[in-house]
Design a protein around this motif. Structure first.
Motif, PDB file in Angstrom:
ATOM      1  N   ILE A 182      -6.219  -4.230  -8.851  1.00 40.44           N
ATOM      2  CA  ILE A 182      -6.101  -4.106  -7.404  1.00 40.44           C
ATOM      3  C   ILE A 182      -6.795  -5.289  -6.743  1.00 40.44           C
ATOM      4  CG2 ILE A 182      -6.827  -2.731  -5.398  1.00 40.44           C
ATOM      5  CD1 ILE A 182      -4.679  -1.327  -6.946  1.00 40.44           C
ATOM      6  N   THR A 183      -6.124  -5.901  -5.778  1.00 43.31           N
ATOM      7  CA  THR A 183      -6.746  -6.903  -4.921  1.00 43.31           C
ATOM      8  C   THR A 183      -6.646  -6.393  -3.489  1.00 43.31           C
ATOM      9  OG1 THR A 183      -4.685  -8.141  -4.654  1.00 43.31           O
ATOM     10  CG2 THR A 183      -6.163  -8.826  -6.437  1.00 43.31           C
ATOM     11  N   SER A 184      -7.567  -6.830  -2.648  1.00 48.88           N
ATOM     12  CA  SER A 184      -7.503  -6.403  -1.255  1.00 48.88           C
ATOM     13  C   SER A 184      -7.936  -7.525  -0.332  1.00 48.88           C
ATOM     14  CB  SER A 184      -8.351  -5.152  -1.022  1.00 48.88           C
ATOM     15  OG  SER A 184      -9.689  -5.410  -1.331  1.00 48.88           O
ATOM     16  N   GLU A 185      -7.498  -7.412   0.902  1.00 52.65           N
ATOM     17  CA  GLU A 185      -7.803  -8.383   1.940  1.00 52.65           C
ATOM     18  C   GLU A 185      -8.245  -7.596   3.164  1.00 52.65           C
ATOM     19  OE1 GLU A 185      -5.374 -11.699   4.602  1.00 52.65           O
ATOM     20  OE2 GLU A 185      -4.272 -10.299   3.349  1.00 52.65           O
ATOM     21  N   THR A 186      -9.310  -8.038   3.804  1.00 48.22           N
ATOM     22  CA  THR A 186      -9.763  -7.380   5.040  1.00 48.22           C
ATOM     23  C   THR A 186      -9.803  -8.398   6.175  1.00 48.22           C
ATOM     24  OG1 THR A 186     -12.080  -7.773   4.469  1.00 48.22           O
ATOM     25  CG2 THR A 186     -11.153  -5.656   3.820  1.00 48.22           C
ATOM     26  N   TRP A 187      -9.561  -7.917   7.370  1.00 50.78           N
ATOM     27  CA  TRP A 187      -9.601  -8.758   8.556  1.00 50.78           C
ATOM     28  C   TRP A 187      -9.852  -7.882   9.774  1.00 50.78           C
ATOM     29  CZ3 TRP A 187      -5.193  -7.193   6.166  1.00 50.78           C
ATOM     30  CH2 TRP A 187      -4.214  -6.579   6.939  1.00 50.78           C
ATOM     31  N   SER A 188     -10.168  -8.513  10.888  1.00 45.09           N
ATOM     32  CA  SER A 188     -10.403  -7.794  12.141  1.00 45.09           C
ATOM     33  C   SER A 188      -9.226  -8.003  13.073  1.00 45.09           C
ATOM     34  CB  SER A 188     -11.679  -8.288  12.822  1.00 45.09           C
ATOM     35  OG  SER A 188     -12.801  -7.968  12.047  1.00 45.09           O
ATOM     36  N   ASP A 189      -8.839  -6.938  13.728  1.00 50.89           N
ATOM     37  CA  ASP A 189      -7.801  -6.976  14.744  1.00 50.89           C
ATOM     38  C   ASP A 189      -8.459  -6.466  16.019  1.00 50.89           C
ATOM     39  OD1 ASP A 189      -5.500  -7.042  16.210  1.00 50.89           O
ATOM     40  OD2 ASP A 189      -4.543  -5.352  15.193  1.00 50.89           O
ATOM     41  N   GLY A 190      -9.074  -7.392  16.729  1.00 48.98           N
ATOM     42  CA  GLY A 190      -9.864  -6.981  17.891  1.00 48.98           C
ATOM     43  C   GLY A 190     -11.118  -6.270  17.414  1.00 48.98           C
ATOM     44  N   ASP A 191     -11.284  -5.018  17.818  1.00 49.17           N
ATOM     45  CA  ASP A 191     -12.461  -4.247  17.394  1.00 49.17           C
ATOM     46  C   ASP A 191     -12.167  -3.353  16.188  1.00 49.17           C
ATOM     47  OD1 ASP A 191     -10.759  -2.602  18.772  1.00 49.17           O
ATOM     48  OD2 ASP A 191     -12.340  -1.480  19.796  1.00 49.17           O
TER      49      ASP A 191
ATOM     50  N   LYS B  31     -11.175  -2.893  12.136  1.00 49.11           N
ATOM     51  CA  LYS B  31     -11.153  -3.525  10.818  1.00 49.11           C
ATOM     52  C   LYS B  31      -9.883  -3.061  10.091  1.00 49.11           C
ATOM     53  CE  LYS B  31     -13.796  -3.978   6.579  1.00 49.11           C
ATOM     54  NZ  LYS B  31     -14.976  -3.565   5.827  1.00 49.11           N
ATOM     55  N   LYS B  32      -9.159  -4.019   9.508  1.00 49.59           N
ATOM     56  CA  LYS B  32      -7.927  -3.698   8.788  1.00 49.59           C
ATOM     57  C   LYS B  32      -8.075  -4.129   7.332  1.00 49.59           C
ATOM     58  CE  LYS B  32      -5.039  -3.121  12.504  1.00 49.59           C
ATOM     59  NZ  LYS B  32      -3.712  -2.673  12.750  1.00 49.59           N
ATOM     60  N   GLU B  33      -7.314  -3.462   6.464  1.00 48.09           N
ATOM     61  CA  GLU B  33      -7.344  -3.801   5.044  1.00 48.09           C
ATOM     62  C   GLU B  33      -5.951  -3.646   4.452  1.00 48.09           C
ATOM     63  OE1 GLU B  33      -9.892  -2.884   1.012  1.00 48.09           O
ATOM     64  OE2 GLU B  33      -9.896  -1.377   2.584  1.00 48.09           O
ATOM     65  N   SER B  34      -5.606  -4.560   3.572  1.00 41.72           N
ATOM     66  CA  SER B  34      -4.349  -4.503   2.840  1.00 41.72           C
ATOM     67  C   SER B  34      -4.671  -4.571   1.348  1.00 41.72           C
ATOM     68  CB  SER B  34      -3.463  -5.684   3.239  1.00 41.72           C
ATOM     69  OG  SER B  34      -2.303  -5.723   2.437  1.00 41.72           O
ATOM     70  N   THR B  35      -4.108  -3.664   0.577  1.00 43.29           N
ATOM     71  CA  THR B  35      -4.371  -3.603  -0.859  1.00 43.29           C
ATOM     72  C   THR B  35      -3.068  -3.810  -1.628  1.00 43.29           C
ATOM     73  OG1 THR B  35      -6.183  -2.061  -0.477  1.00 43.29           O
ATOM     74  CG2 THR B  35      -5.302  -2.153  -2.702  1.00 43.29           C
ATOM     75  N   GLU B  36      -3.142  -4.584  -2.702  1.00 47.39           N
ATOM     76  CA  GLU B  36      -1.990  -4.837  -3.571  1.00 47.39           C
ATOM     77  C   GLU B  36      -2.336  -4.443  -5.001  1.00 47.39           C
ATOM     78  OE1 GLU B  36       1.132  -6.181  -2.986  1.00 47.39           O
ATOM     79  OE2 GLU B  36       0.709  -6.252  -0.834  1.00 47.39           O
ATOM     80  N   ARG B  37      -1.354  -3.907  -5.703  1.00 53.46           N
ATOM     81  CA  ARG B  37      -1.493  -3.576  -7.125  1.00 53.46           C
ATOM     82  C   ARG B  37      -0.667  -4.580  -7.916  1.00 53.46           C
ATOM     83  NH1 ARG B  37      -1.894   2.272  -9.417  1.00 53.46           N
ATOM     84  NH2 ARG B  37      -1.839   1.890 -11.643  1.00 53.46           N
ATOM     85  N   HIS B  38      -1.273  -5.153  -8.959  1.00 50.51           N
ATOM     86  CA  HIS B  38      -0.617  -6.169  -9.768  1.00 50.51           C
ATOM     87  C   HIS B  38      -0.579  -5.725 -11.222  1.00 50.51           C
ATOM     88  CE1 HIS B  38      -1.320  -8.870  -6.332  1.00 50.51           C
ATOM     89  NE2 HIS B  38      -2.524  -8.330  -6.306  1.00 50.51           N
TER      90      HIS B  38
END
Length: 108
Positions: A32-41, A43-50
């Motif tokens: 599993i890899t993941s990416e986090t970022w802010s969208d205004g106030d 917090k967002k996260e996207s996870t991928e399975r490889h």
């Protein structure tokens, strides 16, 4: 042309080691890899399975040392397999064929 994937993530489960008819070892594991970022106030996260395959001695080492939750660095090629299932539907699966695997943190 370059086909190169670099991943850093955690194993979903311990590697599965199998052997080809010719006796060549190949380990398979999902990570599993993941990416986090802010969208205004927010917090967002996207996870991928490889899906990862590791051949020969490296594959045996992965199967021997890695377990669920281990953190690894994988360098490899993205390979897409295509086949028709028993109903005539075209299916695809994508795998990272690892050329190098570094053990960052091994879970016991």
């Amino acid at each position: 042309m370059v086909n190169l994937s670099i991943l850093v993530g955690n194993l979903v489960d311990s590697p599965d080691l199998k052997y080809t008819k010719e006796g060549t070892p190949v380990a398979h594991f999902d990570m599993i890899t993941s990416e986090t970022w802010s969208d205004g106030d927010r917090k967002k996260e996207s996870t991928e399975r490889h899906h990862v395959e590791v051949w020969r001695g490296r594959g045996e080492a992965c199967a021997k040392i890695l377990t669920k939750g281990s953190l690894v660095y994988v360098l490899g090629m993205k390979i897409t397999n295509k086949w028709d299932d028993d109903r005539g539907q075209t299916r695809y699966s994508t795998v990272i064929r690892a050329q190098d695997v570094k053990f960052i943190s091994v879970k016991k």
